[in-house]
Design a protein around this motif. Structure first.
Motif, short mmCIF file in Angstrom:
data_model
loop_
_atom_site.label_atom_id
_atom_site.label_comp_id
_atom_site.label_asym_id
_atom_site.label_seq_id
_atom_site.Cartn_x
_atom_site.Cartn_y
_atom_site.Cartn_z
N LEU A 1 -35.06 38.16 9.78
CA LEU A 1 -33.63 38.32 9.49
C LEU A 1 -32.99 36.99 9.12
CD1 LEU A 1 -32.64 40.82 12.33
CD2 LEU A 1 -32.83 41.31 9.88
N SER B 1 -31.20 36.29 5.58
CA SER B 1 -29.79 35.90 5.56
C SER B 1 -29.54 34.71 4.65
CB SER B 1 -29.32 35.58 6.98
OG SER B 1 -29.90 34.37 7.47
N PHE C 1 -28.24 35.53 1.19
CA PHE C 1 -26.99 36.25 1.05
C PHE C 1 -25.79 35.32 0.93
CE2 PHE C 1 -29.50 39.79 2.54
CZ PHE C 1 -28.89 40.91 1.97
N GLY D 1 -21.82 29.34 4.96
CA GLY D 1 -22.91 30.14 5.49
C GLY D 1 -24.10 29.29 5.88
N ALA E 1 -25.88 28.69 9.53
CA ALA E 1 -27.33 28.82 9.71
C ALA E 1 -27.92 27.54 10.31
CB ALA E 1 -27.99 29.14 8.37
N TYR F 1 -25.02 36.04 14.93
CA TYR F 1 -25.26 35.08 13.85
C TYR F 1 -25.19 35.75 12.48
CZ TYR F 1 -28.17 32.98 10.27
OH TYR F 1 -28.65 32.52 9.06
N LEU F 2 -25.84 36.92 12.34
CA LEU F 2 -25.85 37.61 11.05
C LEU F 2 -24.45 38.00 10.61
CD1 LEU F 2 -28.99 39.92 11.44
CD2 LEU F 2 -28.76 37.92 9.96
N SER F 3 -23.68 38.57 11.52
CA SER F 3 -22.33 38.99 11.16
C SER F 3 -21.44 37.80 10.83
CB SER F 3 -21.72 39.80 12.31
OG SER F 3 -21.69 39.03 13.51
N ILE G 1 -23.25 35.77 7.47
CA ILE G 1 -23.12 36.51 6.20
C ILE G 1 -21.67 36.76 5.87
CG2 ILE G 1 -23.67 38.67 5.03
CD1 ILE G 1 -26.28 38.75 6.52
N ARG H 1 -20.39 34.77 2.45
CA ARG H 1 -20.15 35.50 1.21
C ARG H 1 -18.71 35.40 0.72
NH1 ARG H 1 -24.16 38.64 -0.59
NH2 ARG H 1 -22.72 39.94 -1.77
#
Length: 267
Positions: free
Chosen positions: A31, A35, A38, A44, A48, A255-257, A260, A264
């Motif tokens: 994941l 990511s 994206f 972003g 990360a 982290y993903l929410s 990303i 974006r």
């Protein structure tokens, strides 16, 4: 440089990342890599980088050991940056002879360099904190739904684990062969890139012989222990999710929410 490759190695220490279920680390690594593709801005990548720094800190693996693995891909990184820097059309910033650096090319080159660096470091964390046996069990458990399509999940997981385990072994064998040939007068340092590449050709024959010998020894050892694949096999230590694993999944989702979502945004 061969000893600087950390992919496939396991770093023995005690940390919360080492104790995590291998399925969590496999899913988190996958994941995290996805990511990175994206993001549309550097916010972003900053998120990360912070997430990656926290994971490295929790893993208790020295940061110098992580950075050492980047030396092996430095040449690939430079080629990637150069191609994106000079071959991307757009608004010209600097022109030298027939080479033009564009604004879009500079942005793409920096983005690719950061993305490739994080990708390698993130993948290294998984192998540095997971033993080959746990990695095999995690892959097998994670790919279990593919059995519906008659995919030999256990065999595929075993092959991937053996391939990762053989990387440091073959690198060590290559280093020994190079030292033996240097002692006999071989020269791997002088000359341009083409001459150095040609000088490495004599390494291939003994390296392939050694690799096939090790593969044959491993196959004979598995035969002697009556290895017959995954059907009917049991585990000495079955994988069971603990509280820390569920908490790790929650951290990955946060982290993903966040990454990303912020990555974006069009600034």
């Amino acid at each position: 440089m061969l000893r600087d490759i950390t992919l496939g190695q396991y770093y023995q220490t005690e940390s919360v990342i080492h104790r995590l279920d291998p399925r969590v680390k496999l899913a988190g690594t996958l994941l995290f890599i996805i990511s990175l593709f994206f993001f549309r801005n550097f916010i972003g990548y900053l998120v990360a980088a912070v997430f990656l720094a926290v994971v490295i800190k929790l893993s208790h693996v020295p940061f110098k050991f992580m950075v050492k693995g980047m030396k092996a891909i430095l040449f690939l990184l430079l080629i990637t940056v150069a191609f994106n820097l000079f071959l991307t059309p757009g608004e010209a910033l600097i022109s030298v002879w027939k080479l033009t650096i564009t604004k879009e090319g500079l942005k793409t080159a920096v983005t690719m360099a950061v993305r490739l660096t994080m990708l390698v470091v993130g993948s290294s964390i998984m192998t540095l904190t997971t033993t080959p046996n746990n990695l095999t069990d995690g892959m097998e458990k994670g790919m279990r739904p593919l059995k519906i399509f008659h995919v030999p999940v256990h065999e595929v997981a075993m092959m991937m684990s053996i391939a990762l385990r053989f990387i440091p072994i073959l690198l060590e064998e290559t280093d020994k062969i190079m030292k033996a040939q240097i002692a006999r007068g071989a020269d791997f340092e002088s000359g341009n890139l083409i001459h150095r590449a040609k000088a490495l050709v004599p390494l291939l024959v003994p390296l392939f012989i050694s690799a096939f010998r090790r593969a044959n020894d491993l196959a004979m050892a598995m035969e002697a222990r009556c290895y017959r694949g995954g059907d009917g096999r049991t585990k000495m230590k079955p994988l069971v999710y603990q509280k820390r694993d569920r908490l790790a999944y929650l951290c990955i989702l946060v982290y993903l929410s966040t990454g990303i979502g912020l990555g974006r945004l069009i600034l």
